[in-house]
Design an enzyme around this catalytic site. Structure first.
Site, PDB file in Angstrom:
ATOM      1  CG  ASP A   1     -34.131   8.178 -28.540  1.00 24.58           C
ATOM      2  OD1 ASP A   1     -33.531   7.547 -27.638  1.00 24.58           O
ATOM      3  OD2 ASP A   1     -35.332   8.498 -28.447  1.00 24.58           O
TER       4      ASP A   1
HETATM    5  C1  BGC Z   1     -35.836   7.127 -25.270  1.00 22.32           C
HETATM    6  C2  BGC Z   1     -34.976   8.282 -24.798  1.00 22.32           C
HETATM    7  C3  BGC Z   1     -33.983   7.781 -23.785  1.00 22.32           C
HETATM    8  C4  BGC Z   1     -33.162   6.684 -24.405  1.00 22.32           C
HETATM    9  C5  BGC Z   1     -32.132   6.093 -23.461  1.00 22.32           C
HETATM   10  C6  BGC Z   1     -35.020   5.949 -25.737  1.00 22.32           C
HETATM   11  O1  BGC Z   1     -35.832   4.833 -25.983  1.00 22.32           O
HETATM   12  O2  BGC Z   1     -36.661   7.570 -26.328  1.00 22.32           O
HETATM   13  O3  BGC Z   1     -35.770   9.291 -24.248  1.00 22.32           O
HETATM   14  O4  BGC Z   1     -33.194   8.852 -23.331  1.00 22.32           O
HETATM   15  O5  BGC Z   1     -34.026   5.619 -24.789  1.00 22.32           O
HETATM   16  O6  BGC Z   1     -32.748   5.344 -22.474  1.00 22.32           O
END
Ligand code: BGC
Length: 756
Positions: free
Chosen positions: A226
């Site tokens: 993530d």
């Molecule tokens: C979120 C993800 C997301 C990623 C990119 C993170 O803060 O938890 O679900 O895909 O950011 O935006």
């Protein structure tokens, strides 16, 4: 040694592939092209300038399809797959190679801030729908990113909290949807979550990424972090994390190279991870193709949203609206609809259907009159005046039906924080109650990302239509349902409880001092309510239709030692075409662990014309019967009786049948800690042990040396007393005065396993 994928790359180039080249793309190395990754999951958030992972900056216009909360309520594999297919076309035209979704975390608490991005409280429903989404996306040439792996079921402290979960619960509830999707749809990437699992960051958990994901499930794709979830690049690589996002990440690349240099990580590990990133870049492309058809995709969003809304209550056929009704539409969300949540999934929708406009359009084709009152405003504080005007209008003689569009304000449902209450805002509750007291009939239409309690107003109104957050076409879809142009067919993918205090995770959510303990174990959602027989407002699986269905002739046959096939006949006995969900549950007391009263085994959604009958077959594989056995460290199907139940919902069984499963050919494992009763009832050890034990005990009591009062008692008693039967064998060994030799016992235990 380098793999074929990376044979042209130097170690430095390989290492550079393991951290993003930019915020939304992988690095370029040699002839390996960067691949663009974008959010996800229900629309494309393609940022051309200004990047962020919180949904703050501009993104290109794209279709906002029904959110996972809505797709979950559709119980439709077709809806989930069509969302994926349409998303793939948009990704291709916006130059996106991997779309960050679907999210398959479990709605452990209805307060979960991101529940709108997740499908259900049930792992089977979640896994099956997510696999369909991935199939649609990947068949369209775009990679999926299955997220957030794992146990990321809340937003509070999500970047640091440790989710403390026992292994059976992890395997049966929280990992199960990931396992299903990995095995059945082969997602291009799996995204590890921010949180710790049992004290170890998911990004650094060798157990999670290597042993479970790659080892047990055979996953061969890319494990991506993530955004910002990697703390120690080398530890994460050693644990099995291929790609750290976002980039650029020179420092991280240098750390990897230094670790290779000092021998703390092998070049083969760098090569293996780099070759997976390379394979991803070779398989998917960012080359933009022709633009997607904006109008056609909007129509798809509308059509799919119509399958998702759940008709919760409909007294005396309040819905669909009759052709000549005089309608008073009330509520901010009729005019400014809530159709998506906040955070990284936020889509810059190409257009948004406004419910009020579509209600007016339907009304003008009939003989209906429509008036509108705002009733409340989530951004202003003159609600008393707004409410008084709406209630006065509802009391006027020329109103037949008041339709109140209520729901959670935008600001309350977002990534990054959890909700703090389960009720609707108090001004909306007051509005609904007062309107219901004034108008001849009141219909409430809800817009919310996680369930809300209906207490305090449910009994006062005639109908409740739960619309959830249904994407940009949802306003039109709701109007279609209100007027009966579409027959509602959604079912709850999450229980609506009476009170927050009743929810199984109430006493431990969202944790304290850096830990959240999943104390309810496998008893999540309806598994808990059904097992303890607790009252809820509406159970998991509930959903009404404008027609009626009849279920009969349940036939269940075993198709193997641990599989079965279920067949049932369903008729549409009403007067309209409609869709019905066949829900198959499994209940058993077989095996050594406490099971929920019932768990969803399989389901199917069918479309039936009025008067039509269909025979529906659903196969139940081993996973429908298995539990995770912590002693054997594996899935076990216990041999015994299983009840196959057809449920109108999780608490209403309409047909049931028993089957006997041979299950796994496993003997109970014996140790000196096993009870005397377990030893004696063991199919192999028991018969050999019985006479031996009696003789030894008799000898001990004959010696009358006082060494064993218990032994004497046991030897003399016609039936072994419970106090002895339940005693660990080691205790009996202790009091037998040497008559029972523990080594002989253990030899017998080992021999019993081999004999079978
Ligand atoms: C979120 C993800 C997301 C990623 C990119 C993170 O803060 O938890 O679900 O895909 O950011 O935006």
């Amino acid at each position: 040694m380098t793999s074929a994928e990376t044979s042209d790359l130097t170690p430095a180039q390989q290492a550079s592939l393991l951290t993003g080249g930019g915020f939304w793309e992988t690095a370029r190395a040699g002839d390996v092209a960067p691949i663009v990754l974008s959010d996800g999951p229900h629309g494309v958030r393609r940022q051309m300038q200004g990047t962020d992972h919180l949904g703050l900056h501009h993104s290109e216009p794209a279709t906002c399809f029904p959110l996972a909360v809505a797709v979950g309520s559709s119980w439709s594999v077709e809806v989930a797959e069509r969302v994926g297919t349409a998303l793939a076309r948009e990704c291709r035209s916006l130059g996106v190679g991997v779309l960050l979704g679907p999210g398959v975390n479990i709605k452990r608490s209805p307060l979960g801030g991101r529940n709108f991005e997740y499908y259900s409280e049930d792992p089977v429903l979640t896994g099956v729908l997510a696999a369909a989404h991935v199939r649609g996306l990947q068949n369209g040439g775009v990679g999926a990113s299955l997220k957030h792996f794992a146990a990321n079921d809340q937003e509070t402290d999500r970047m640091v909290i440790s989710s403390d979960v026992d292994e059976r619960t992890l395997r049966e509830i929280y990992l199960a949807p990931f396992q299903h999707v990995v095995k059945n749809a082969t997602p291009a990437t799996v995204m590890c979550s921010y949180n710790k699992v049992n004290g170890v960051y998911a990004s650094e958990s060798r157990w999670l990424l290597n042993d479970v994901l790659r080892g047990d499930w055979g996953y061969e794709g890319v494990v991506v972090s993530d955004w910002g979830a990697v703390h120690d690049r080398v530890a994460a690589l050693a644990a099995g994390l291929d790609l750290a996002m976002p980039g650029p990440g020179d420092r991280q690349t240098q750390a990897v190279l230094a670790a290779v240099e000092d021998g703390s990580i092998g070049l083969d590990q760098v090569d293996a991870a780099a070759s997976r990133v390379t394979a991803l870049s070779r398989e998917y492309s960012n080359e933009p193709v022709e633009p997607f058809d904006v109008e056609q995709h909007h129509a798809i969003a509308r059509e799919l949203a119509a399958d998702c809304a759940v008709l919760l209550k409909n007294d005396e056929g309040a819905l669909p609206l009759s052709a000549d009704s005089r309608l008073l539409v009330i509520g901010e969300f009729a005019e400014s609809p809530r159709y998506q949540g906040g955070g990284s999934s936020h889509v810059n929708a190409t257009q948004v259907d406004v419910p009020l406009e579509h209600i007016r359009a339907h009304a003008s084709e009939r003989n209906c009159e429509v008036r509108f009152e705002r009733g409340f405003d989530t951004k202003r504080d003159d609600e008393l005046q707004l409410r008084a005007t709406a209630v006065a209008a509802a009391a006027e003689v020329d109103v037949d039906v008041a339709i109140v569009f209520a729901g959670n304000p935008d600001s309350e449902e977002s990534e990054g924080y959890d909700r703090t209450r389960l009720e609707l805002p108090s001004d909306q509750i007051a509005l609904i109650r007062e309107v219901a007291a004034a108008a001849p009939r009141t219909v409430v239409v809800l817009s919310n990302g996680g369930v809300v309690t209906l207490e305090g107003w449910h009994d006062e109104v005639d109908a409740v239509l739960e619309g959830f957050l249904r994407g940009q076409g949802g306003g039109a879809a709701l109007a279609d349902i209100l007027f009966g142009v579409v027959n509602p067919s959604g079912h709850l993918a999450e229980t609506i409880p009476l009170r927050l205090q009743d929810t199984p995770s109430y006493s431990t959510f969202p944790g304290e001092q850096g830990h959240v303990r999943y104390g309810e174990g496998v008893m999540v959602g309806y598994r808990h309510y059904e097992t303890v027989d607790a009252a809820v407002r509406y159970p998991f699986g509930h959903g009404l239709s404008y027609t009626a269905f009849e279920t009969r002739e349940l036939v269940t046959v075993t198709t193997g030692p641990d599989t079965a096939s279920v067949q049932v006949t369903v008729s549409n006995v009403g007067e309209r075409r409609g869709k019905h969900v066949v829900q198959v549950y499994v209940g058993t007391e077989a095996g050594p662990v406490r099971r929920p009263v019932r768990t969803l085994g399989g389901f199917a959604k069918i479309d039936l014309d009025a008067g039509q009958t269909k025979v529906v077959s659903i196969d139940l594989d081993r996973s429908a019967f298995a539990y995770w056995d912590i002693e054997r460290d594996g899935w076990v199907v216990a041999s015994g009786v299983y009840e196959i139940q057809i449920g109108a919902d999780a608490s209403t069984v309409v047909a049931r049948q028993h089957i006997d499963l041979r299950g796994d050919d496993l003997l109970p494992a014996l140790s000196l800690q096993s009870s005397v009763g377990e030893w004696l009832s063991h199919p192999v050890a028991g018969p050999a042990l019985g006479p031996l034990l009696s003789a030894l005990l008799q000898q001990a009591s004959d010696r009358e040396d006082g060494s064993s009062a218990v032994a004497a008692q046991v030897a003399e008693a016609p039936v072994m007393p419970d106090v002895v039967r339940l005693m660990p064998m080691i205790q009996l060994v202790g009091v037998s005065g040497g008559a029972i030799d523990p080594n002989k016992l253990m030899a017998l235990a080992t021999q019993s396993v081999q004999t079978r």
